[in-house]
Write a protein that holds these residues in place. Sequence first.
Motif, short mmCIF file in Angstrom:
data_model
loop_
_atom_site.label_atom_id
_atom_site.label_comp_id
_atom_site.label_asym_id
_atom_site.label_seq_id
_atom_site.Cartn_x
_atom_site.Cartn_y
_atom_site.Cartn_z
N PHE A 127 61.57 65.82 0.83
CA PHE A 127 60.31 66.47 1.21
C PHE A 127 60.45 67.31 2.48
CE2 PHE A 127 56.29 66.46 3.55
CZ PHE A 127 55.41 66.92 2.59
N LEU A 128 61.04 66.77 3.53
CA LEU A 128 61.10 67.48 4.80
C LEU A 128 62.06 68.67 4.74
CD1 LEU A 128 60.98 64.47 7.28
CD2 LEU A 128 59.21 66.20 6.94
N ASP A 129 63.15 68.54 4.00
CA ASP A 129 64.07 69.67 3.85
C ASP A 129 63.36 70.86 3.21
OD1 ASP A 129 66.63 68.43 4.78
OD2 ASP A 129 66.22 67.07 3.12
N TYR A 141 62.80 69.24 13.59
CA TYR A 141 63.29 68.43 12.47
C TYR A 141 64.71 67.96 12.73
CZ TYR A 141 64.69 67.29 7.64
OH TYR A 141 65.15 66.66 6.50
N LEU A 142 64.94 66.67 12.58
CA LEU A 142 66.28 66.09 12.55
C LEU A 142 66.52 65.60 11.13
CD1 LEU A 142 66.68 64.01 15.85
CD2 LEU A 142 67.97 66.03 15.15
N ALA A 143 67.41 66.29 10.41
CA ALA A 143 67.60 66.01 8.99
C ALA A 143 68.38 64.73 8.73
CB ALA A 143 68.31 67.19 8.32
N LEU A 168 64.07 64.74 20.20
CA LEU A 168 63.42 65.68 19.30
C LEU A 168 62.05 66.10 19.84
CD1 LEU A 168 63.32 67.16 16.52
CD2 LEU A 168 62.12 65.14 15.65
N LEU A 169 61.26 65.13 20.23
CA LEU A 169 59.90 65.44 20.69
C LEU A 169 59.92 66.23 22.00
CD1 LEU A 169 57.90 62.14 19.96
CD2 LEU A 169 58.54 64.01 18.42
N ASP A 170 60.89 65.91 22.86
CA ASP A 170 60.96 66.58 24.15
C ASP A 170 61.43 68.03 24.03
OD1 ASP A 170 60.59 66.34 26.98
OD2 ASP A 170 62.77 66.29 27.23
N HIS A 173 70.68 55.84 8.62
CA HIS A 173 70.24 57.23 8.54
C HIS A 173 68.71 57.32 8.61
CE1 HIS A 173 74.28 58.65 7.18
NE2 HIS A 173 74.35 57.39 6.81
N PHE A 174 68.24 58.24 9.44
CA PHE A 174 66.80 58.48 9.59
C PHE A 174 66.53 59.98 9.60
CE2 PHE A 174 67.66 54.37 11.39
CZ PHE A 174 66.55 53.60 11.11
N LYS A 175 65.33 60.36 9.16
CA LYS A 175 64.84 61.72 9.31
C LYS A 175 63.63 61.68 10.24
CE LYS A 175 66.05 63.08 4.53
NZ LYS A 175 67.01 64.17 4.73
N LEU A 176 63.55 62.66 11.14
CA LEU A 176 62.45 62.73 12.09
C LEU A 176 61.86 64.13 12.09
CD1 LEU A 176 64.29 61.08 15.12
CD2 LEU A 176 62.50 59.98 13.77
#
Length: 331
Positions: free
Chosen positions: A303-305, A185-187, A204-206, A163-166
Amino acid sequence: METLPTISRINQSAHMYINRELDQKSSSRAFIEANTTPMSYREIRQDHIIPVFVKDNEPLISQADFIVATHDIVSELFRGEEILSPQIRVSHPIKGRIPEAKDKPANQLQEWERTIYYERMMFCLEIPTILDTIDGNTLTLMVGGVKAYNQDNLYNKKGAAEHFKLFIGFQNLVCTNLCVRTDGYLADLKVTDIDQLRSGIYRLLDNYDQHQHLRQMQTLSEYAITEQQFAHLLGRGRMYNYLPAEEKKQIPALLYGDQQLNAVCKDYYKDSSFCRQADGNINLWRLYNLFTGANKSTYIDQFLDRSVNALDFVNQVHHALDGGSTSWFLN
């Protein structure tokens, strides 16, 4: 679509990171505080062990490889832009020791006999040549992610989901607050290998629309609430967490608890950059920054959420002021 970096390029980049001094650090102070510790890429790559899947002893994707993969794809997509070296924060150390030192008292361990890795890591890459100004505040583009091993099932075999967050968004250089919205954001990106991780980073970046994000934030500076509305909003915010579950379902989420709301209230009066005006009014850009500032006390894995939720929440207030909808927090 541009070609993604291959595994050999990732390994080459990792070698370059270690053997080349990245002196040009991010111009910002800490983007998160809470219980985190600053960490260099070199230390993560050279000194931290990598967790493994228990059933076959195969390694998970390392935090170092996550950082390098992100840096390489940012370099591809933002070719010609300046990209500063990563700012990294870690928390929740997992300590160990080598077998030869298993019988030693902890206070007698030599450094070379200790092992360590950090369960949670967050990093940011600043792109200072992509910037804009909102309400007198300079914002620069930021890309980063979170790797928290506590979200993975280590009692499994290689091939289980990791699992990763971006995220991609902007950082306010006045206060180092991160500004992230939903399309940046990818949760929970679930992958089984580094190639899938790179593909997720690229997508995500694209797909991120930085111009729409900036316009959305710029609009916040054009609306304000009164001191009475601020007090009502804050009181409703405290009530929200104690509402019956059925009532809560009918109201847009607010992920901030009493600790963060206390900080918002304090900074409404005392923050040197985002406090109220002389008449008690506060524009929504400043209100948004009070929330993103309070978010710095959040643990890495949440944090990101909360960062995304801050923008969603203030935008609900904006739409209510604009007559487009009603807001339970203002009514």
